[in-house]
Design an enzyme around this catalytic site. Structure first.
Site, PDB file in Angstrom:
ATOM      1  N   THR A 115     -10.108  12.723   6.662  1.00  0.00           N
ATOM      2  CA  THR A 115     -10.485  12.691   5.171  1.00  0.00           C
ATOM      3  C   THR A 115     -11.998  13.448   4.999  1.00  0.00           C
ATOM      4  OG1 THR A 115      -9.380  10.727   5.090  1.00  0.00           O
ATOM      5  CG2 THR A 115     -11.114  10.800   3.664  1.00  0.00           C
TER       6      THR A 115
ATOM      7  N   GLY B 115       0.973  -1.198   0.057  1.00  0.00           N
ATOM      8  CA  GLY B 115       0.029   0.012   0.033  1.00  0.00           C
ATOM      9  C   GLY B 115       0.858   1.307   0.099  1.00  0.00           C
ATOM     10  N   SER B 116       0.284   2.176  -0.257  1.00  0.00           N
ATOM     11  CA  SER B 116       1.215   3.612  -0.285  1.00  0.00           C
ATOM     12  C   SER B 116       0.283   4.742  -0.020  1.00  0.00           C
ATOM     13  CB  SER B 116       2.079   3.927  -1.451  1.00  0.00           C
ATOM     14  OG  SER B 116       1.079   4.005  -2.676  1.00  0.00           O
ATOM     15  N   GLY B 117       0.885   5.979   0.548  1.00  0.00           N
ATOM     16  CA  GLY B 117       0.029   7.104   0.759  1.00  0.00           C
ATOM     17  C   GLY B 117       0.733   8.386   0.885  1.00  0.00           C
TER      18      GLY B 117
ATOM     19  N   ASP C 148      -2.445   2.447  10.712  1.00  0.00           N
ATOM     20  CA  ASP C 148      -2.134   3.852  10.401  1.00  0.00           C
ATOM     21  C   ASP C 148      -2.486   4.925  11.661  1.00  0.00           C
ATOM     22  OD1 ASP C 148      -2.411   5.897   7.138  1.00  0.00           O
ATOM     23  OD2 ASP C 148      -1.357   6.088   9.257  1.00  0.00           O
TER      24      ASP C 148
ATOM     25  N   LYS D 187     -11.162   5.412   8.736  1.00  0.00           N
ATOM     26  CA  LYS D 187     -11.859   5.136   7.339  1.00  0.00           C
ATOM     27  C   LYS D 187     -11.523   3.826   7.082  1.00  0.00           C
ATOM     28  CE  LYS D 187      -7.760   7.398   5.320  1.00  0.00           C
ATOM     29  NZ  LYS D 187      -7.405   8.405   4.591  1.00  0.00           N
TER      30      LYS D 187
END
Ligand SMILES: Cc1ccnnc1
Length: 294
Positions: free
Chosen positions: A179, A19-21, A160, A140
């Site tokens: 978010t 995953g990336s962010g 996270d 989320k």
């Protein structure tokens, strides 16, 4: 805090991207001595103060301190931290069952009782976290993962903690990150925050879990934020016809504008939707299955 200065690759084989962010990326890693798989969260440390790329070292220290202090079966565990000149690597428990929403999207129909089982685990993790005066502040669907896909009753893991915060006695905390679809009205208004902001997000997540719709989402982030501030949402009969009245009551008691009116994680676990009072109520709930095709 100083993290291990050794090169992470001396101890772990770096594998595929999971995953990336905004923070960087998460890759599967394999511990050389044991062969055990972990998740490596590779964080680029900001060199220039207001650069958009990478993260502040102070926020990494906060995430590490929080992860080290909240250990619970429904919260991802932190095993190790390495740092080089420009990068910090968190070695985290590998959560390989994917995101909760992908899991549910794949299934045909989802019984309300299955949704409740997931929600119960999320609430157990939150009850523990909030009990330690830690708020997640970025709850989320992407941050709710399953420990594995195959078992009939997979374990939920909250991940996270990059925006998480530990409250100290009498201290005020404000933040504007999060978010739009999931953030509480008090976050948008820059009012002092509390763990109640997480409970608003749980209300939004439950609404989506049962209907597939996002209660406040508009065409743009601005419109979404206006809808959140107006606390304007309804249970569209086309999507909620199958949801029990207890489920709607549960959501209503979380999507409360006033943070002090909102249920806490503790109170959620005692709500009749989660903790059936009578066998009749339990039967009534199972009869209503939710059409997840929409
Ligand atoms: C994406 C991710 C994060 C933490 N652990 N496993 C996977």
């Amino acid at each position: 805090a100083v993290f291990k200065p050794e090169n992470v690759e001396d101890f772990y084989e770096i594998g595929e991207v999971l995953g990336s962010g905004h923070f960087g990326q998460v890759r599967q890693v394999r511990e050389r001595t044991s062969g055990v798989f972990w998740a490596g969260k590779f964080l680029k440390i900001r060199k220039i103060a207001c650069s958009r790329l990478g993260v502040e070292r102070s926020s990494v220290e906060r995430e590490v301190e929080i992860l080290q202090s909240v250990q619970h079966p429904n919260i991802v565990t932190l095993k190790d931290v390495f740092e080089s000149r420009s990068e910090v690597v968190l070695i985290l428990e590998l959560v390989s069952g994917g995101e909760l929403f992908d899991f549910i999207a794949e299934k045909e129909n989802l019984l309300e009782s299955e949704a409740i089982e997931f929600m119960k685990q999320i609430l157990e993790g939150l009850r523990f976290m909030h009990g330690s005066n830690v708020a997640h502040f970025d709850l989320k669907p992407e941050n709710i993962m399953l420990s594995d896909k195959v078992s009939s009753n997979p374990n939920i893991k909250l991940i996270d903690f990059g925006l998480a915060h530990r409250f100290h006695q009498g201290e005020e905390y404000k933040s504007t990150s999060g978010t739009p679809q999931y953030i509480a009205p008090e976050v948008i208004n820059c009012e002092p925050l509390s763990t109640a902001a997480d409970m608003w997000s749980i209300g939004v997540i439950t609404y989506i879990l049962l209907s597939g719709l996002s209660p406040f989402q508009g065409e743009t982030d601005e419109e979404t934020l206006r809808n959140v501030l107006a606390t304007k949402y309804e249970f569209d009969e086309r999507y909620f016809s199958m949801a029990s009245s207890m489920a709607k009551d549960f959501i209503q008691k979380l999507l409360e504008r006033n943070p002090n009116e909102r249920m806490t994680a503790e109170e959620c676990l005692l709500h009749p939707w989660i903790k059936p009072i009578t066998r009749k109520q339990a039967a009534n709930r199972n009869r209503s299955s939710i059409n997840m095709k929409n």
